[in-house]
Design a protein around this motif. Structure first.
Motif, mmCIF file in Angstrom:
data_model
loop_
_atom_site.group_PDB
_atom_site.id
_atom_site.type_symbol
_atom_site.label_atom_id
_atom_site.label_comp_id
_atom_site.label_asym_id
_atom_site.label_seq_id
_atom_site.Cartn_x
_atom_site.Cartn_y
_atom_site.Cartn_z
ATOM 1 N N UNK A 147 0.852 -1.195 0.000
ATOM 2 C CA UNK A 147 0.000 0.000 0.000
ATOM 3 C C UNK A 147 0.882 1.238 0.000
ATOM 4 N N UNK A 148 0.279 2.357 -0.386
ATOM 5 C CA UNK A 148 1.043 3.613 -0.453
ATOM 6 C C UNK A 148 1.054 4.296 0.909
ATOM 7 N N UNK A 149 1.939 5.266 1.073
ATOM 8 C CA UNK A 149 2.000 6.016 2.328
ATOM 9 C C UNK A 149 0.723 6.822 2.528
ATOM 10 N N UNK A 150 0.154 7.333 1.430
ATOM 11 C CA UNK A 150 -1.115 8.067 1.540
ATOM 12 C C UNK A 150 -2.236 7.151 2.009
ATOM 13 N N UNK A 151 -2.271 5.923 1.479
ATOM 14 C CA UNK A 151 -3.293 4.955 1.894
ATOM 15 C C UNK A 151 -3.111 4.591 3.366
ATOM 16 N N UNK A 152 -1.861 4.471 3.788
ATOM 17 C CA UNK A 152 -1.571 4.164 5.192
ATOM 18 C C UNK A 152 -2.080 5.286 6.096
ATOM 19 N N UNK A 153 -1.782 6.518 5.722
ATOM 20 C CA UNK A 153 -2.225 7.651 6.536
ATOM 21 C C UNK A 153 -3.751 7.718 6.603
ATOM 22 N N UNK A 154 -4.401 7.431 5.477
ATOM 23 C CA UNK A 154 -5.869 7.427 5.452
ATOM 24 C C UNK A 154 -6.419 6.315 6.352
ATOM 25 N N UNK A 155 -5.788 5.145 6.321
ATOM 26 C CA UNK A 155 -6.201 4.015 7.160
ATOM 27 C C UNK A 155 -6.048 4.349 8.642
ATOM 28 N N UNK A 156 -4.910 4.921 9.004
ATOM 29 C CA UNK A 156 -4.673 5.290 10.403
ATOM 30 C C UNK A 156 -5.630 6.388 10.846
ATOM 31 N N UNK A 157 -5.925 7.325 9.929
ATOM 32 C CA UNK A 157 -6.867 8.401 10.262
ATOM 33 C C UNK A 157 -8.250 7.822 10.570
ATOM 34 N N UNK A 158 -8.656 6.834 9.774
ATOM 35 C CA UNK A 158 -9.964 6.202 9.996
ATOM 36 C C UNK A 158 -9.970 5.409 11.302
ATOM 37 N N UNK A 159 -8.855 4.726 11.579
ATOM 38 C CA UNK A 159 -8.775 3.899 12.789
ATOM 39 C C UNK A 159 -8.684 4.733 14.064
#
Length: 625
Positions: free
Chosen positions: A318-330
């Motif tokens: 996954x991309x760093x942007x996708x990771x940040x979005x995932x962590x933001x949601x979590x």
């Protein structure tokens, strides 16, 4: 109310009649006046353009030039207009007509009767760069894309805004038109029944859907349905192989073959996206699993290093942007104020799964209890042996403050957790759903943080008595301790000879080197945690208060603070001030309060002041004042 004539549509119509994007204004005005007089009998709105067309054109041109639909040519050609979207509009209009002419090949320059300038074209191979180009979504008309099919199937023009949906819709309409021919339908059905043995009903339904509801077939491809992917793989191979056997190709043959190549790419595109999506879903599951494992708290730099069971770096999936979005949601709180992951912030940010918060707290307590106890014992022994005391020895409140400072030095994540304003609320919520939390280990009691001395099982009075009992007897008897301390102070003050008396008189408001070294030794013992050196602890403190990202600016800020300390020391210690723990304390406070930048811009004031104290000690130790 009379409807207004669309001037841009009229300009496009005129350009198409002259086959050129360049329009001479005089000729156009003559055309529109003549055309308006012809149309006004059936469409009254044309009355506006029956006279004075040049003046009216000049008034309406600014709205077209501002939107980029029209350009007035350079000063030497100011009597002409240029339509930048002339070629793109022709291509765009041709795709609207293709829904009706599904038996014809995709449009190219020859069928459209145009020659597009090379600067306005991007050339790509359908089975080369096409899939990577699809990743770049665009709503622009330019550049025009020229797609080359394989072998003898020609080329086509398309604009970016039609990719990918409209391009594939037209391709599917061509397939549907091909299957509407009974001979073609039977040929495909009989061939695929052999290859898809056991899936006869699925095949029948798929062929019927292509003929009657092609839009549903596109949705199946986009969702990478199991049979849809299988069908299009076999269907495309079948048509391509059959067309290769034909010596001469009709326009209908070229049309269906082009459509097959396009849909094959479409199928591959979404199959790739589906595999990538599933891979990312598995990677995020691995991420969440890793976050629930010991040590239970992880910084972003830790998370970026996570791998899956095969040892593949998750950041490669996954991309760093996708990771940040995932962590933001979590980390987003629900209606109850609870998030799946808790973020604790100190010198860094750490992510903690909410189910692991209580075990993490107990782990922090267990790991820090013994080192903190040893740190305090060593510190107090040194103070007592030098006949000094500190407020934390006498006051439970001061002792609690000292324990919190020790936690900060020992474990930044634990300190950040204890000082987090939301920690108490989250802890209480977790406690309600997690059983088995013993009263002795509860961090919050009735919504308030329990005394750190209770959590760490370090009682001030008990610890002090233990230390005194390990020292000679007079340390534990107050009257004897005071007498010995008084005699020791007299012994230190008594001059050894006349020279010392003279030095003592000359420096009656200061102190000698031996006294300074004693003060510095005690200061180091009280300020520096066990196991750390002066230099290493200063580096650690520097990282806490100097948070400037640019390395040059960070270095400059550090040197400015150091220079400020040195200047102040020259003023104070070269005059009359005695070097004591109190004077070091007062000087460090004074340096910060007198500097507006230090007192307002630096967030971690405590680390800054401690750093200044240690820097003062370092300078005095080196004798450079």
């Amino acid at each position: 109310m009379t409807q207004k004539i669309d001037l841009y549509s009229t300009l496009k119509y005129y350009a198409n009649t002259t086959h050129s994007p360049t329009i001479e204004m005089r000729a156009f005005c003559e055309f529109i006046e003549k055309y308006a007089k012809h149309m006004v009998t059936t469409q009254p709105e044309w009355a506006h353009w029956t006279s004075d067309a040049r003046i009216k054109l000049q008034k309406e041109l600014p709205s077209l030039t501002e939107t980029g639909k029209c350009k007035i040519l350079s000063e030497s050609q100011k009597g002409s207009l240029f339509l930048p979207y002339y070629y793109a509009d022709i291509v765009l209009d041709s795709y609207e007509a293709l829904a009706i002419t599904a038996n014809l090949p995709f449009p190219d320059e020859s069928s459209l009767g145009i020659t597009v300038p090379e600067n306005d074209i991007v050339k790509i191979q359908l089975e080369g760069d096409f899939l990577s180009y699809l990743e770049k979504s665009s709503t622009d008309l330019y550049p025009i894309i020229k797609i080359a099919f394989l072998e003898r199937y020609g080329t086509t023009l398309i604009v970016s805004s039609l990719l990918p949906e409209r391009f594939f819709e037209i391709a599917l309409l061509k397939i549907a038109h091909f299957l509407n021919d009974s001979a073609s339908f039977l040929f495909v059905q009989n061939k695929l029944l052999v290859q898809l043995s056991g899936r006869e009903m699925d095949l029948k339904n798929m062929l019927a859907r292509i003929q009657n509801n092609p839009e549903e077939c596109l949705a199946d491809i986009e969702n990478s349905g199991e049979f849809s992917t299988l069908f299009w793989t076999y269907f495309c191979a079948l048509i391509k192989n059959d067309m290769k056997k034909k010596a001469d190709l009709l326009s209908g043959d070229i049309a269906v073959t082009q459509a097959v190549y396009v849909l094959e790419q479409y199928n591959n595109f979404y199959k790739s996206k589906s595999l990538k999506r599933k891979g990312q879903e598995q990677a995020f599951k691995a991420l969440d699993y890793n976050l629930e494992k010991p040590p239970y708290f992880f910084s972003l730099s830790d998370i970026l290093k996570f791998t899956n069971e095969q040892g593949v770096l998750l950041l490669d999936i996954y991309s760093k942007d996708s990771l940040e979005e995932h962590l933001r949601a979590k980390t987003t709180e629900d209606t109850d104020g609870m998030a799946e992951f808790i973020v604790i912030t100190g010198v860094d940010q750490w992510f903690v799964h909410h189910s692991r918060l209580i075990p993490l707290c107990n782990r922090f307590i267990s790991e820090t209890r013994s080192p903190i106890r040893k740190m305090i014992i060593k510190r107090w022994v040194r103070l007592l042996k030098s006949y000094n005391e500190e407020p934390s020895m006498k006051s439970d409140e001061e002792f609690e403050k000292m324990l919190l400072r020790c936690i900060k030095d020992m474990s930044q994540p634990f300190f950040a957790l204890l000082t987090n304003k939301k920690f108490g609320l989250i802890y209480v919520q977790l406690e309600q759903v997690q059983t088995g939390v013993a009263n002795t280990t509860k961090i919050f009691i009735n919504g308030k943080l329990a005394p750190l001395s209770d959590l760490l099982f370090i009682k001030r009075a008990d610890l002090l008595n233990e230390i005194k009992n390990s020292l000679p007897m007079y340390y534990s008897i107050p009257i004897l301790y005071k007498i010995v301390a008084f005699l020791n102070s007299l012994k230190k003050k008594k001059p050894a000879d006349k020279k010392e008396r003279k030095d003592s008189e000359d420096k009656k408001s200061g102190n000698n080197d031996a006294d300074i070294q004693t003060v510095l030794k005690n200061a180091r013992a009280s300020l520096i945690p066990e196991g750390k050196t002066l230099e290493s602890y200063m580096v650690e403190l520097l990282k806490r208060w100097n948070l400037v990202l640019d390395s040059t600016a960070q270095k400059n800020l550090t040197e400015d603070v150091n220079a400020l300390v040195r200047d102040q020391m020259r003023i104070v210690f070269r005059v009359k001030h005695k070097v004591t723990m109190d004077s070091i304390e007062q000087m460090s406070k004074s340096i910060i309060t007198k500097s507006k930048a230090l007192s307002t811009k630096i967030r971690d004031q405590e680390s800054l002041q401690l750093y200044i104290k240690l820097y003062i000690i370092k300078i005095l130790q080196a004798g450079k004042v």
